[in-house]
Scaffold this active site. Structure first.
Site, PDB file in Angstrom:
ATOM      1  N   GLY A 635       0.825  -1.201   0.000  1.00 19.94           N
ATOM      2  CA  GLY A 635       0.000   0.000   0.000  1.00 19.94           C
ATOM      3  C   GLY A 635       0.852   1.241   0.000  1.00 19.94           C
ATOM      4  N   GLU A 638       0.641   8.418   3.642  1.00 18.09           N
ATOM      5  CA  GLU A 638       0.825   9.845   3.407  1.00 18.09           C
ATOM      6  C   GLU A 638       2.289  10.200   3.198  1.00 18.09           C
ATOM      7  OE1 GLU A 638      -0.209  14.090   5.631  1.00 18.09           O
ATOM      8  OE2 GLU A 638      -0.812  12.179   6.512  1.00 18.09           O
ATOM      9  N   GLY A 640       4.834   7.790   2.415  1.00 18.20           N
ATOM     10  CA  GLY A 640       5.586   6.876   1.564  1.00 18.20           C
ATOM     11  C   GLY A 640       4.865   5.553   1.419  1.00 18.20           C
ATOM     12  N   LYS A 660       6.360   0.949   7.434  1.00 14.83           N
ATOM     13  CA  LYS A 660       6.060   2.229   6.803  1.00 14.83           C
ATOM     14  C   LYS A 660       7.383   2.910   6.477  1.00 14.83           C
ATOM     15  CE  LYS A 660       1.622   3.172   9.086  1.00 14.83           C
ATOM     16  NZ  LYS A 660       0.854   4.145   9.899  1.00 14.83           N
ATOM     17  N   ASP A 753      -9.657   9.973  15.650  1.00 16.59           N
ATOM     18  CA  ASP A 753      -9.962   9.423  14.320  1.00 16.59           C
ATOM     19  C   ASP A 753     -10.355   7.954  14.441  1.00 16.59           C
ATOM     20  OD1 ASP A 753     -10.331   9.370  11.621  1.00 16.59           O
ATOM     21  OD2 ASP A 753      -8.213   9.217  11.105  1.00 16.59           O
TER      22      ASP A 753
END
Length: 993
Positions: A635, A638, A640, A660, A753
């Site tokens: 995937g 934001e 990388g 990530k 969130d």
């Protein structure tokens, strides 16, 4: 190496059949092609560097159409850097270009005896220019001047000679500013074939929406760009809100409509709301809107199209208060059967309803009184005129709803004519006078009316001198007056007669109070006594002491009032002086202090550190890059790419991890924000919180390593497994999420969130809270309608509590609201909250106390818990500890989960209105007023005697006005709640046996 060729047997694999790929286009999206090699049959003649790299070959697709492809397979040699550049492509004023690549890649492991430099990816670049200026050596074959778009990896590679599989990838780049561009492809050691390349751009097709026409519009420079397209109303439509515009997003889809049109009066929607058609003759449409044309109401017609109202037939009318869709009506016929009953100078009139009410239900009656003079026989006609104003009608003369009236104060021996008129709401529209039934009567001889008032002229210790006015209706010659009087304390009456309208009563007791009445006499007899009047004789000591005694209350009252006034003035002066001594900033001089219990672990915001790297070192473990192995890209985030990999630490077994990575060319702020999530996660240790394995900051790329969750995000996982889990399993997932949030709230951490997309699921169906990257601080810019965070992300409106949207007040209570939405997502198997409603519609609905209905087969207890989480007052929402306890009880008592709501699920069911309280849940009228936010009137209700719900249910608007509810909005709110109370009472009435 010059002249190098692919190993034998590889070339046939690089020209597989081109399989057609059918992708559903976005709603209203159009794609315009700038270049497409699929339809080119001659040589492409693209530029390659070096010449021994990419090679152009011919092939055939599945329909045996010739196609031109490029291939490269220098896998035997290391350090490959093979470039391929297209011809010049004109931009056509677009700002963002999409590239569709179809290619095949061979699995490196299937090629024997190749070095470790073999790759299964290639890079996509572009170069802008105002004309076709590129050559074999210019621009230089390297990143910068070429701009990298992405590293392209296949979804599938092949290993056998007959198993070539075509991969299709689409990438976009922009914004573009020059006249055109070149595409370039860099191979660094792959064995692949580039089958076709298509460059295109997207635009929103012209569309008609909401009775407005929007032109074809190019997409913006960024995928997230919204391009405004102004709209115009279609023919026979009018604007109902402005400005009229539609937004074209980066995918060529229309979204976020602003403003609207609707069909004008006299026109109805047609052709799937793309036309406004005129109403045909015989029909009409009174209001603008989306409703259809209607047949003309009774007794009306239209003779032309596009009518907004139907005109009434002759002698038929509409009242001013009648709507355009009301039937035309006429005046009523006269009343029937008028009966009179005369009693001296008064009478009673009664009558029956008219035969024809004119088609209305607002029938009223007027009684017209006429006094007649002259002979009623052959001597000549009588002359009649309107009666004097002193004639009394009970209950009233005009606007009667009753069919009976009592008339009094008539003159004796006088002829009268009474006309009983029947009128309704359209009688004033008719040019003719109201229809009536008349009756003639003659009054009899009558006694005089009562004396109106008595006056005291003088008093002494033994006498009273009184006078009075004559009766208003003497009904003949007054012969004399009779006065009756008695001492109030004894009650023994005496009478005296006077020829005049005055008298002196002698022989009275001093300092005594007397009750006096008087009546007049004619030849018809005595009239009624006047109302009792009281008069007092003076004491024998004189009137001086009496006058002083009478004035004493006035003197005392004046003194007390003056003293109270002085006290009020002093208090006001003290308050003003106190306000002057306390400046406007006095309320801010004291600060709240937070005390933390000993031994309690509390979350520390990494942004409070002067050096953010210090927070990373304190809370995150540094991992040597040699322990990390990246396996595949799964995937993009934001900052990388997100990859799956393995982590092998010394002395520990190898585990899968999610990695990530921070993209190349980052700024220092991006690095700080990227690592802040690790600083946050590193402080948490809970089985339902995603676990941080460590960070890599001493080499490139910078990485964050977390435990790997096999089933990815909860929302997509539920959609893939729709209906596959038991209720107990779903409640178990919810319990895990609640336990994680309980842990976070106890650490004083606010997530902000919380949503199913940010819950990860492992292979054992354990749910873990993740995504701690949303900024803890929001820019204080009230003019920004999107409430963007400091990281540029938008507040998730559908999951966010109303106080957080309106005032940016994020607390654990706002996380509880979001948890209620997550519950709804889980029980609906990943359905989108509020379905296709716009964000603004969601905000408005929540503000009006509408809530999501239960999903299909959702247990009633779970939906009630959702509603508890969505209470407007955040202080009344349950804590996460209470939510965990509630879910534990439900799991232990599985029978309670079998009771489900009977309402249907999904978009077919409207939002629930939570504004109507059940009056049976309140113990007092005051509690009910508090619930509807009208508590200010509690004392008024109790003071007026409305202390029970039975009495409140009978209240009217006049009652509210009488007790002091003068605001129209408050009256409406209370009356609406009273109406609901009556409905609830009717539904719960006991059965009498």
């Amino acid at each position: 190496m010059a002249g190098a060729r692919p190993p034998p047997g590889l070339l046939p694999l690089l020209a597989p059949l081109l399989l057609p790929l059918l992708l559903p286009a976005g709603c209203w999206a159009l794609e315009e092609t700038l270049m497409d090699t699929k339809w080119v049959t001659s040589e492409l003649a693209w530029t390659s560097h070096p010449e021994s790299g990419w090679e152009e070959v011919s092939g055939y697709d599945e329909a045996m159409n010739p196609i031109r492809t490029y291939q490269v397979c220098n896998v035997r040699e290391s350090s490959q850097n093979n470039w391929l550049r297209t011809g010049f492509i004109w931009r056509r004023e677009v700002q963002r270009v999409y590239v569709e690549l179809k290619f095949t890649v061979r699995d490196c492991n299937s090629i024997p005896n190749i070095p470790g430099s073999c790759k299964e990816t290639f890079n996509l670049f572009y170069y802008e220019a105002d004309s076709d200026v590129a050559s074999a050596s210019s621009p230089f074959w390297m990143e910068n001047p070429y701009v990298k778009v992405d590293t392209i990896a296949p979804d599938e590679s092949f290993s056998r000679l007959d198993a070539g599989r075509v991969n299709t990838k689409v990438r976009s780049f922009g914004p573009l500013s020059k006249a055109g561009f070149y595409l370039a492809f860099q191979d660094q050691g792959a064995c692949m074939s580039l089958i076709s390349v298509r460059a295109f751009y997207k635009k929103c097709a012209s569309t008609t929406a909401g009775f407005a026409l929007f032109p074809e519009t190019l997409t913006g420079a960024e995928p997230t760009s919204l391009v405004i397209a102004p709209g115009t109303c279609i023919a026979n439509a009018v604007e109902v809100s402005v400005p009229l515009k539609l937004y074209c997003n980066g995918d060529g889809e229309w979204m976020v409509p602003v403003g609207a049109c609707t069909c004008a009066t006299g026109h109805e929607p047609a052709a799937k709301e793309s036309q406004c058609r005129a109403c045909p003759p015989g029909s009409y449409k009174a209001k603008q809107g989306e409703g259809p044309c209607l047949p003309c109401p009774p007794n009306s017609r239209t003779t032309s199209p596009a009518a907004s109202i139907c005109t009434c037939h002759n002698n038929f009318y509409r009242a001013d208060s009648d709507s355009a869709d009301s039937a035309c009506t006429t005046v009523p016929s006269p009343p029937r059967g008028v009966i009179s009953n005369v009693n001296e100078t008064s009478l009673i009139l009664e009558w029956s309803e008219p035969r024809d009410l004119g088609g209305r239900d607002d029938l009223l009656y007027n009684v017209i009184c006429k006094k007649c003079r002259g002979s009623s026989g052959a001597g000549g006609p009588a002359t009649c005129s309107r009666c004097d104003d002193n004639v009394e009608f009970v209950p009233r003369q005009l606007g009667l709803t009753e069919r009976r009236v009592h008339i009094s104060h008539l003159l004796a021996h006088t002829r009268y004519t009474f006309e009983v008129q029947a009128v309704n709401g359209v009688s004033g529209k008719s040019p003719l006078p109201p229809r009536y039934a008349a009756v003639n009567i003659t009054t009899n001889q009558a006694a005089p009316s009562e004396v109106p008032t008595l006056h005291l002229h003088s008093s002494s210790g033994s006498s009273l001198t009184l006078s009075w006015a004559p009766p208003e209706r003497p009904n003949g010659v007054i012969l004399d007056y009779e006065m009756k009087y008695f001492e109030k304390s004894k009650g023994i009456a005496s009478t005296v007669t006077s020829q005049k309208n005055s008298v002196q009563l002698d022989g009275l007791q001093p300092d005594a109070r007397y009750v006096v009445q008087v009546r007049a006499r004619t030849v018809a007899g005595y009239g009624q006594y006047s109302h009792p009047a009281e008069f007092e004789t003076t004491s024998e000591r004189g009137s001086g002491a009496q006058q002083l005694q009478e004035q004493l209350p006035l003197i005392v009252g004046s003194t007390v009032a003056g003293f109270v006034f002085m006290v009020v003035v002093v208090v006001i002066a003290l308050v003003c002086l106190r306000k002057q001594r306390h400046g406007p900033d006095a309320e801010y001089t004291e600060k709240l202090q937070q005390y933390i219990a000993p031994g309690m672990k509390v979350y520390i915001d990494p942004f409070t550190y002067e050096d953010p790297n210090e927070a990373v070192r304190e809370f995150a473990k540094e991992i040597d890059v040699s322990c990390v192995k990246i396996e595949e890209v799964i995937g993009a985030g934001e900052f990388g790419e997100v990859c799956r990999g393995r982590l092998k630490l010394p002395g520990r077994r190898e585990v899968f991890v999610a990695i990530k990575t921070l993209k190349v060319g980052y700024t220092e702020r991006q690095r700080r924000d990227f690592l802040s999530e690790a600083s946050i996660m590193g402080q948490f240790d809970h089985p339902n919180i995603i676990r941080l394995e460590g960070v890599v900051t001493k080499s490139r790329p910078v990485m964050i390593l977390t435990e790997f969750m096999e089933n990815c995000a909860l929302d997509s996982f539920l959609r893939l497994n729709d209906g596959q889990f038991t209720v107990i399993q779903l409640v178990g997932m919810l319990r895990g999420i609640a336990a994680g949030m309980k842990y976070l709230s106890e650490m004083n951490y606010v997530h902000r969130d919380l949503a199913a997309r940010n819950i990860l699921v492992n292979s054992n169906l354990v749910c873990k809270v993740s995504d701690f990257g949303l900024s803890r601080f929001l820019e204080d810019d009230p003019s920004d309608p999107t409430y963007t965070s400091s990281l540029g992300g938008k507040i998730p409106i559908r999951w966010t509590a109303p106080e957080a949207i309106a005032y940016r007040k994020f607390t654990s209570a706002s996380d509880v609201w979001s948890y209620g939405i997550v519950m709804w997502e889980v029980m609906s198997y990943g359905e989108r909250p509020y379905w296709d409603m716009s964000n603004q519609d969601v905000i408005n609905a929540v503000e009006q106390d509408y809530r999501l209905p239960p999903p299909m087969d959702c247990p009633t207890a779970l939906h009630q818990l959702m509603l508890d989480c969505w209470v407007r007052d955040r202080n009344l929402r349950p804590k996460f500890s209470q939510i965990v306890n509630t879910l534990d009880k439900l799991i232990r008592n599985a029978a309670s989960l079998k009771v489900t709501a009977s309402a249907p699920s999904g978009m077919s069911q409207p939002l629930l209105d939570r504004t109507v309280p059940d009056y049976t849940t309140f113990t007092t009228v005051g509690d009910w007023l508090d619930a509807i936010k009208m508590g200010r009137y509690k004392e008024s209700f109790v003071g007026a005697g409305f202390a029970s719900f039975d009495l409140v249910a009978q209240m009217t608007a006049e009652d509210l006005l009488r007790i002091g509810v003068t605001l129209a909005g408050h009256q409406k709110k209370i009356l609406c709640s009273i109406q609901d109370m009556r409905l609830q009472m009717n539904q719960t009435l006991p059965v009498q046996v």
